[in-house]
Design a protein around this motif. Structure first.
Motif, PDB file in Angstrom:
ATOM      1  N   THR A  56      23.867  80.680  54.431  1.00 52.92           N
ATOM      2  CA  THR A  56      25.100  79.940  54.671  1.00 52.92           C
ATOM      3  C   THR A  56      26.168  80.467  53.722  1.00 52.92           C
ATOM      4  OG1 THR A  56      24.659  78.216  53.035  1.00 52.92           O
ATOM      5  CG2 THR A  56      23.799  77.855  55.275  1.00 52.92           C
ATOM      6  N   SER A  58      27.911  78.725  51.770  1.00 52.00           N
ATOM      7  CA  SER A  58      27.728  78.034  50.483  1.00 52.00           C
ATOM      8  C   SER A  58      26.631  78.704  49.658  1.00 52.00           C
ATOM      9  CB  SER A  58      27.379  76.564  50.700  1.00 52.00           C
ATOM     10  OG  SER A  58      28.458  75.900  51.298  1.00 52.00           O
ATOM     11  N   GLU A  59      25.527  79.067  50.314  1.00 54.29           N
ATOM     12  CA  GLU A  59      24.447  79.772  49.604  1.00 54.29           C
ATOM     13  C   GLU A  59      24.948  81.104  49.057  1.00 54.29           C
ATOM     14  OE1 GLU A  59      20.196  78.848  51.622  1.00 54.29           O
ATOM     15  OE2 GLU A  59      21.701  79.700  52.982  1.00 54.29           O
ATOM     16  N   SER A  61      27.979  81.950  48.219  1.00 56.14           N
ATOM     17  CA  SER A  61      28.844  81.693  47.065  1.00 56.14           C
ATOM     18  C   SER A  61      28.023  81.419  45.817  1.00 56.14           C
ATOM     19  CB  SER A  61      29.763  80.499  47.336  1.00 56.14           C
ATOM     20  OG  SER A  61      30.615  80.768  48.410  1.00 56.14           O
ATOM     21  N   ARG A  62      26.973  80.607  45.954  1.00 55.43           N
ATOM     22  CA  ARG A  62      26.111  80.301  44.810  1.00 55.43           C
ATOM     23  C   ARG A  62      25.380  81.553  44.323  1.00 55.43           C
ATOM     24  NH1 ARG A  62      25.267  75.567  47.620  1.00 55.43           N
ATOM     25  NH2 ARG A  62      23.338  76.300  48.553  1.00 55.43           N
ATOM     26  N   SER A  67      33.608  81.374  44.099  1.00 48.57           N
ATOM     27  CA  SER A  67      34.031  80.234  44.908  1.00 48.57           C
ATOM     28  C   SER A  67      33.807  80.526  46.386  1.00 48.57           C
ATOM     29  CB  SER A  67      35.518  79.943  44.670  1.00 48.57           C
ATOM     30  OG  SER A  67      36.310  80.963  45.255  1.00 48.57           O
ATOM     31  N   ASN A  68      33.747  79.466  47.187  1.00 51.01           N
ATOM     32  CA  ASN A  68      33.628  79.632  48.636  1.00 51.01           C
ATOM     33  C   ASN A  68      34.811  80.440  49.163  1.00 51.01           C
ATOM     34  OD1 ASN A  68      31.219  78.267  48.883  1.00 51.01           O
ATOM     35  ND2 ASN A  68      32.135  76.343  49.519  1.00 51.01           N
ATOM     36  N   THR A  95      28.247  74.132  59.441  1.00 46.23           N
ATOM     37  CA  THR A  95      27.545  75.192  58.719  1.00 46.23           C
ATOM     38  C   THR A  95      27.614  76.502  59.494  1.00 46.23           C
ATOM     39  OG1 THR A  95      26.048  73.581  57.740  1.00 46.23           O
ATOM     40  CG2 THR A  95      25.329  75.877  57.729  1.00 46.23           C
TER      41      THR A  95
END
Length: 146
Positions: A56, A58-59, A61-62, A67-68, A95
């Motif tokens: 995803t 978000s994943e 970015s992490r 940042s997203n 998502t």
């Protein structure tokens, strides 16, 4: 009482940052000149290479510690170039998954081989014994987070 090693640790940190920044600068220049790309684009593709089934946004970015918005900007460009694809989640319409395309995988393999060779060139003065010692030291230093 002041730690007698405090100043030496500070100098070591500054030296470590200097080496890291110089190597990163060399890699940025290599990627720009040789592959007409950027280190952030390389990093996104490397993360997607490691997770070939896709992640995803978000994943991603992490994984990259960005940042997203930063990840989205890089993914937008890579998608425009046909190197990554976005897919909506079947279960959550908010998502979106991103993955390398076949072309993206082929391009990344070329970039990765060059990246590895360039790092080897940058650190060519570091022999096997130095690598073993430095790796052991860095592993010990990393234990502070655990």
């Amino acid at each position: 009482m002041t730690d007698p090693l405090s100043k030496r640790r500070l100098k070591m940190w500054i030296r470590l940052l200097g080496v890291t920044r110089a190597a990163e600068g060399g890699l940025r220049e290599y990627l720009r000149v040789t592959h007409d790309t950027t280190l952030p684009r390389f990093d996104v593709m490397a993360a997607l290479w490691r997770r070939r089934d896709g992640v995803t946004m978000s994943e991603l970015s992490r994984m990259l510690l960005v940042s997203n918005g930063n990840a989205t900007t890089v993914v937008d460009r890579l998608e425009k170039d046909g190197l990554v694809k976005r897919s909506p989640s079947a279960t959550d319409r908010r998502t979106v998954y991103v993955a390398l395309t076949e072309e993206g995988g082929r391009v990344f393999e070329v970039w990765a081989a060059g990246h590895e060779a360039e790092l080897s060139r940058i650190f060519e003065h570091v022999d096997e014994a130095d690598l073993d010692a430095l790796t052991a030291i860095l592993k010990r230093m990393g234990r502070e987070k655990e």
